[in-house]
Design a protein around this motif. Structure first.
Motif, PDB file in Angstrom:
ATOM      1  N   THR A  74       0.818  -1.227   0.000  1.00 11.33           N
ATOM      2  CA  THR A  74       0.000   0.000   0.000  1.00 11.33           C
ATOM      3  C   THR A  74       0.848   1.272   0.000  1.00 11.33           C
ATOM      4  N   ILE A  75       2.139   1.145  -0.201  1.00  9.76           N
ATOM      5  CA  ILE A  75       3.026   2.304  -0.102  1.00  9.76           C
ATOM      6  C   ILE A  75       2.719   3.364  -1.169  1.00  9.76           C
ATOM      7  N   TRP A  76       2.345   2.938  -2.378  1.00  7.84           N
ATOM      8  CA  TRP A  76       2.035   3.908  -3.440  1.00  7.84           C
ATOM      9  C   TRP A  76       0.739   4.658  -3.144  1.00  7.84           C
ATOM     10  N   ARG A 121       7.729  17.347  -2.652  1.00  8.21           N
ATOM     11  CA  ARG A 121       8.206  16.380  -3.643  1.00  8.21           C
ATOM     12  C   ARG A 121       8.185  15.026  -2.943  1.00  8.21           C
ATOM     13  N   VAL A 122       7.355  14.123  -3.416  1.00  3.82           N
ATOM     14  CA  VAL A 122       7.184  12.828  -2.762  1.00  3.82           C
ATOM     15  C   VAL A 122       7.907  11.758  -3.584  1.00  3.82           C
ATOM     16  N   ALA A 123       8.749  10.991  -2.919  1.00  2.00           N
ATOM     17  CA  ALA A 123       9.446   9.871  -3.548  1.00  2.00           C
ATOM     18  C   ALA A 123       9.236   8.636  -2.677  1.00  2.00           C
ATOM     19  N   VAL A 124       9.272   7.467  -3.294  1.00  2.00           N
ATOM     20  CA  VAL A 124       9.061   6.212  -2.580  1.00  2.00           C
ATOM     21  C   VAL A 124      10.302   5.339  -2.726  1.00  2.00           C
ATOM     22  N   GLY A 125      10.675   4.721  -1.625  1.00  3.74           N
ATOM     23  CA  GLY A 125      11.767   3.766  -1.650  1.00  3.74           C
ATOM     24  C   GLY A 125      11.485   2.675  -0.634  1.00  3.74           C
ATOM     25  N   HIS A 126      11.848   1.433  -0.980  1.00  3.48           N
ATOM     26  CA  HIS A 126      11.694   0.330  -0.034  1.00  3.48           C
ATOM     27  C   HIS A 126      12.720  -0.747  -0.332  1.00  3.48           C
ATOM     28  N   GLY A 127      12.898  -1.650   0.583  1.00  4.50           N
ATOM     29  CA  GLY A 127      13.952  -2.641   0.522  1.00  4.50           C
ATOM     30  C   GLY A 127      13.828  -3.675  -0.576  1.00  4.50           C
ATOM     31  N   GLN A 128      12.662  -3.789  -1.209  1.00  6.92           N
ATOM     32  CA  GLN A 128      12.494  -4.769  -2.280  1.00  6.92           C
ATOM     33  C   GLN A 128      12.675  -4.170  -3.670  1.00  6.92           C
TER      34      GLN A 128
END
Length: 69
Positions: free
Chosen positions: A38-40, A54-61
């Motif tokens: 659900t991160i997006w 400014r929104v950016a997404v990052g995750h370990g996968q």
């Protein structure tokens, strides 16, 4: 300024206010979410609440170099 960490239940007014205050003073915000599936959706909500951010997404996968705004 010192880092301030807040852990709270989801409250759109609180989140919006905190982000706006930090951006208005020239700072930055890191929002931590605990579910990749659900991160997006959460990133989109944050962008709607704080259109100046400014929104950016990052995750370990994520693969190397695959982050998106």
């Amino acid at each position: 300024m010192a880092i301030q960490t807040v852990v709270a239940n989801w409250d759109e007014k609180l989140i919006q206010s905190a982000i706006e205050q930090e951006l208005d003073r020239g700072g930055q915000v890191y929002f931590v979410h605990n579910r990749i599936d659900t991160i997006w959706e959460i990133a989109a909500k944050i962008q709607t609440m704080a259109p100046k951010a400014r929104v950016a997404v990052g995750h370990g996968q994520m693969g190397e170099g695959s982050w998106k705004k």
